[in-house]
Design a protein around this motif. Structure first.
Motif, PDB file in Angstrom:
ATOM      1  N   SER A 162     -19.784  12.572   5.967  1.00 45.32           N
ATOM      2  CA  SER A 162     -18.944  13.577   6.628  1.00 45.32           C
ATOM      3  C   SER A 162     -17.660  13.722   5.819  1.00 45.32           C
ATOM      4  O   SER A 162     -16.972  12.719   5.561  1.00 45.32           O
ATOM      5  N   ASN A 214      -5.544   4.278  -3.998  1.00 44.67           N
ATOM      6  CA  ASN A 214      -6.885   4.041  -3.426  1.00 44.67           C
ATOM      7  C   ASN A 214      -7.789   3.238  -4.365  1.00 44.67           C
ATOM      8  O   ASN A 214      -8.345   3.806  -5.292  1.00 44.67           O
ATOM      9  N   ASN A 216     -14.070   3.706   4.199  1.00 40.04           N
ATOM     10  CA  ASN A 216     -13.508   4.359   3.019  1.00 40.04           C
ATOM     11  C   ASN A 216     -14.538   5.280   2.357  1.00 40.04           C
ATOM     12  O   ASN A 216     -15.751   5.072   2.454  1.00 40.04           O
ATOM     13  N   LEU A 217     -14.024   6.266   1.647  1.00 37.27           N
ATOM     14  CA  LEU A 217     -14.858   7.332   1.086  1.00 37.27           C
ATOM     15  C   LEU A 217     -15.909   6.840   0.111  1.00 37.27           C
ATOM     16  O   LEU A 217     -17.103   7.148   0.257  1.00 37.27           O
ATOM     17  N   ARG A 220      -9.783  13.719  10.031  1.00 35.81           N
ATOM     18  CA  ARG A 220      -9.709  12.402  10.672  1.00 35.81           C
ATOM     19  C   ARG A 220      -8.266  12.168  11.123  1.00 35.81           C
ATOM     20  O   ARG A 220      -7.319  12.388  10.350  1.00 35.81           O
ATOM     21  N   ASP A 252      -4.939  11.031   8.914  1.00 38.91           N
ATOM     22  CA  ASP A 252      -5.049  11.264   7.467  1.00 38.91           C
ATOM     23  C   ASP A 252      -3.929  12.186   6.982  1.00 38.91           C
ATOM     24  O   ASP A 252      -3.545  13.126   7.699  1.00 38.91           O
ATOM     25  N   SER A 283       0.829  -1.204   0.000  1.00 31.32           N
ATOM     26  CA  SER A 283       0.000   0.000   0.000  1.00 31.32           C
ATOM     27  C   SER A 283       0.862   1.252   0.000  1.00 31.32           C
ATOM     28  O   SER A 283       1.943   1.270   0.583  1.00 31.32           O
ATOM     29  N   PHE A 318     -14.034  14.789   5.876  1.00 32.03           N
ATOM     30  CA  PHE A 318     -13.085  14.986   6.977  1.00 32.03           C
ATOM     31  C   PHE A 318     -12.081  16.106   6.662  1.00 32.03           C
ATOM     32  O   PHE A 318     -10.966  15.861   6.241  1.00 32.03           O
ATOM     33  N   ARG A 378      -6.249  12.185  -3.062  1.00 35.66           N
ATOM     34  CA  ARG A 378      -5.803  10.802  -3.188  1.00 35.66           C
ATOM     35  C   ARG A 378      -5.804  10.389  -4.661  1.00 35.66           C
ATOM     36  O   ARG A 378      -6.380  11.083  -5.508  1.00 35.66           O
TER      37      ARG A 378
HETATM   38  C1  WQD Z   1      -9.952   8.851   1.323  1.00 30.17           C
HETATM   39  C2  WQD Z   1     -10.190  10.324   1.602  1.00 30.17           C
HETATM   40  C3  WQD Z   1     -10.488  10.809   3.938  1.00 30.17           C
HETATM   41  C4  WQD Z   1     -14.241   8.642   4.453  1.00 30.17           C
HETATM   42  C5  WQD Z   1      -6.939   3.975   3.306  1.00 30.17           C
HETATM   43  C6  WQD Z   1      -5.685   3.173   3.587  1.00 30.17           C
HETATM   44  C7  WQD Z   1      -5.157   2.604   2.293  1.00 30.17           C
HETATM   45  C8  WQD Z   1      -6.241   1.768   1.692  1.00 30.17           C
HETATM   46  C9  WQD Z   1      -7.442   2.665   1.385  1.00 30.17           C
HETATM   47  C10 WQD Z   1      -6.705  -0.512   2.206  1.00 30.17           C
HETATM   48  C11 WQD Z   1      -9.438  10.814   2.837  1.00 30.17           C
HETATM   49  C12 WQD Z   1     -11.753  11.109   3.151  1.00 30.17           C
HETATM   50  C13 WQD Z   1     -13.083   9.179   3.912  1.00 30.17           C
HETATM   51  C14 WQD Z   1     -15.301   9.507   4.828  1.00 30.17           C
HETATM   52  C15 WQD Z   1     -14.001  11.383   4.112  1.00 30.17           C
HETATM   53  N1  WQD Z   1      -6.594   0.731   2.592  1.00 30.17           N
HETATM   54  N2  WQD Z   1     -12.967  10.531   3.748  1.00 30.17           N
HETATM   55  N3  WQD Z   1     -15.140  10.860   4.635  1.00 30.17           N
HETATM   56  O1  WQD Z   1      -7.536   6.831   4.123  1.00 30.17           O
HETATM   57  O2  WQD Z   1      -6.766   7.444   1.764  1.00 30.17           O
HETATM   58  O3  WQD Z   1      -6.596   5.074   2.519  1.00 30.17           O
HETATM   59  O4  WQD Z   1      -7.900   3.201   2.641  1.00 30.17           O
HETATM   60  O5  WQD Z   1      -6.579  -0.994   1.114  1.00 30.17           O
HETATM   61  O6  WQD Z   1      -4.036   1.797   2.569  1.00 30.17           O
HETATM   62  O7  WQD Z   1      -4.691   4.038   4.111  1.00 30.17           O
HETATM   63  O8  WQD Z   1      -8.823   6.055   2.081  1.00 30.17           O
HETATM   64  O9  WQD Z   1     -11.213   6.102   1.473  1.00 30.17           O
HETATM   65  O10 WQD Z   1     -10.576   6.126   3.938  1.00 30.17           O
HETATM   66  O11 WQD Z   1     -10.174   8.150   2.555  1.00 30.17           O
HETATM   67  O12 WQD Z   1     -13.885  12.621   3.970  1.00 30.17           O
HETATM   68  O13 WQD Z   1     -16.385   9.066   5.327  1.00 30.17           O
HETATM   69  O14 WQD Z   1     -11.580  10.508   1.879  1.00 30.17           O
HETATM   70  O15 WQD Z   1     -10.256  11.807   4.913  1.00 30.17           O
HETATM   71  O16 WQD Z   1      -9.036  12.153   2.601  1.00 30.17           O
HETATM   72  P1  WQD Z   1      -7.398   6.468   2.692  1.00 30.17           P
HETATM   73  P2  WQD Z   1     -10.270   6.545   2.539  1.00 30.17           P
END
Ligand code: WQD
Length: 340
Positions: A218, A181, A201-202, A298, A301, A126, A220, A233
């Motif tokens: 939400s 992602n 995840n988003l 969050r 992040d 990752s 973040f 991302r």
């Molecule tokens: C993406 C963006 C959040 C949810 C992680 C792991 C990575 C992989 C993917 C496993 C960020 C924002 C998110 C929400 C939001 N894991 N967000 N509201 O954190 O980049 O990566 O998941 O395979 O290894 O590190 O992905 O989708 O959680 O977040 O605003 O309800 O969306 O702050 O900026 P992330 P994510």
């Protein structure tokens, strides 16, 4: 026909990779413990390719069961190792679960590869190993930073273990694919992401909000040092990501000249998208107005991450073909399908 073992092959990325392996003429054997997937995914794979892979329900923490599996499955040409726990937040709350599940299982699989002289190994890593990179886009030479979570640490430790084994192995060729992602679903809507409980995840949170399962998304933080203030991302369609695994496997098979090698590749589109841009893309392809609010950042992040893709383009001959809109379209079609 070369036989490939896919651990975690009924999971989100694993199942899409099984489809692309079968499309390229590989015979696939799946191991999955079903802790974060469902055996119905097997039906989805068959409905796409018409080929039913062998499936063994097996917990890779069960060392005797792992040894027995490899003793009874000869002629495995390669292993793609997805099986691992992957929720960042959960890993902070339950680190030992993550170190046991993600590290122990990797060790047992690598021991089997060495014992049976299986030459080709692909590790699901990752971009989280980079933390907040100093330079963007991120190359494979970017420094590995202290992991922000036990989940991220298991990926860093996993890569180090593989490198150490490759140094002494007589025939192990390994590639670590550092995903950015993964998003979207198979365009057939036969397989896709099946998050258990509240999505972390988003994109699954967006589609569940749009379909009415969640009240409101939400966002973040909107005070990051980015053009629109929300975090950036590199969102890669899961089908493109699956095809990158096939390209990596084909490189390993083609280059197997004895001896041992270890390589890493960043798997992303090379384009960064902010949270608000993802929302706008989703609204455009779905025709839905998404209910969201801006809240605080969050914990853990980072501001921005997107891949430098020259190495994977030049060496694996792989480049993402699908766009963010393609991923939003397929994620939305999938959400509507599973809730219908
Ligand atoms: C993406 C963006 C959040 C949810 C992680 C792991 C990575 C992989 C993917 C496993 C960020 C924002 C998110 C929400 C939001 N894991 N967000 N509201 O954190 O980049 O990566 O998941 O395979 O290894 O590190 O992905 O989708 O959680 O977040 O605003 O309800 O969306 O702050 O900026 P992330 P994510």
């Amino acid at each position: 026909m070369k036989k490939i073992l896919v651990t975690g092959g009924l999971g989100f990325i694993g199942s899409h990779t099984v489809v692309e392996l079968q499309n390229e003429g590989f015979e696939v054997v799946i191991i999955d413990d079903l802790s974060n997937s469902s055996v119905t995914v097997l039906d989805g794979i068959v409905s796409i390719t018409g080929i039913k892979p062998e499936f063994i329900k097996l917990d890779l923490k069960d060392k005797p069961a792992v040894i027995n599996f490899f003793n009874t499955h000869q002629n495995i040409a390669g292993v793609i190792h997805f099986a691992a726990s992957k929720a960042v937040g959960e890993s902070v709350e339950n680190p030992l679960l993550y170190y046991e599940n993600n590290i122990t299982t990797l060790i047992y699989v690598l021991q089997a590869l060495e014992k049976h002289k299986i030459p080709n190994f692909i590790f699901s890593s990752s971009c989280t190993v980079y933390g907040q990179a100093d330079e963007l886009p991120i190359t494979e030479n970017a420094p590995i930073k202290k992991a922000e979570s036990p989940y991220g640490n298991t990926k860093q430790i996993g890569e180090e273990i593989i490198q150490d084994v490759c140094k002494i192995s007589e025939n192990l060729n390994a590639i670590a694919l550092r995903y950015f992602n993964p998003v979207g679903a198979h365009p057939s809507t036969k397989i896709g992401e099946l998050p258990i409980g509240t999505p972390q995840n988003l994109v699954p949170y967006i589609t569940q909000t749009a379909i009415g399962l969640r009240e409101q998304l939400s966002v973040f933080g909107d005070d990051y040092n980015t053009p629109d203030g929300t975090a950036i991302r590199d969102y890669i369609h899961v089908v493109d990501l699956a095809k990158a695994h096939v390209a990596a496997l084909q490189r390993l098979i083609a280059n197997h000249s004895g001896g041992s090698t270890y390589e890493t590749f960043n798997i992303g589109t090379g384009t960064g998208s902010s949270v608000l841009e993802v929302i706008q893309s989703f609204e455009k392809v779905s025709g839905k107005k998404l209910n969201y609010k801006i809240v605080g950042k969050r914990e853990g992040d980072i501001t921005a991450a997107y891949a430098h893709t020259r190495k994977v383009n030049d060496i694996l001959g792989w480049k993402a073909q699908l766009t963010l809109e393609d991923a939003m379209r397929d994620a939305w079609k999938w959400e509507q399908k599973i809730r219908s």
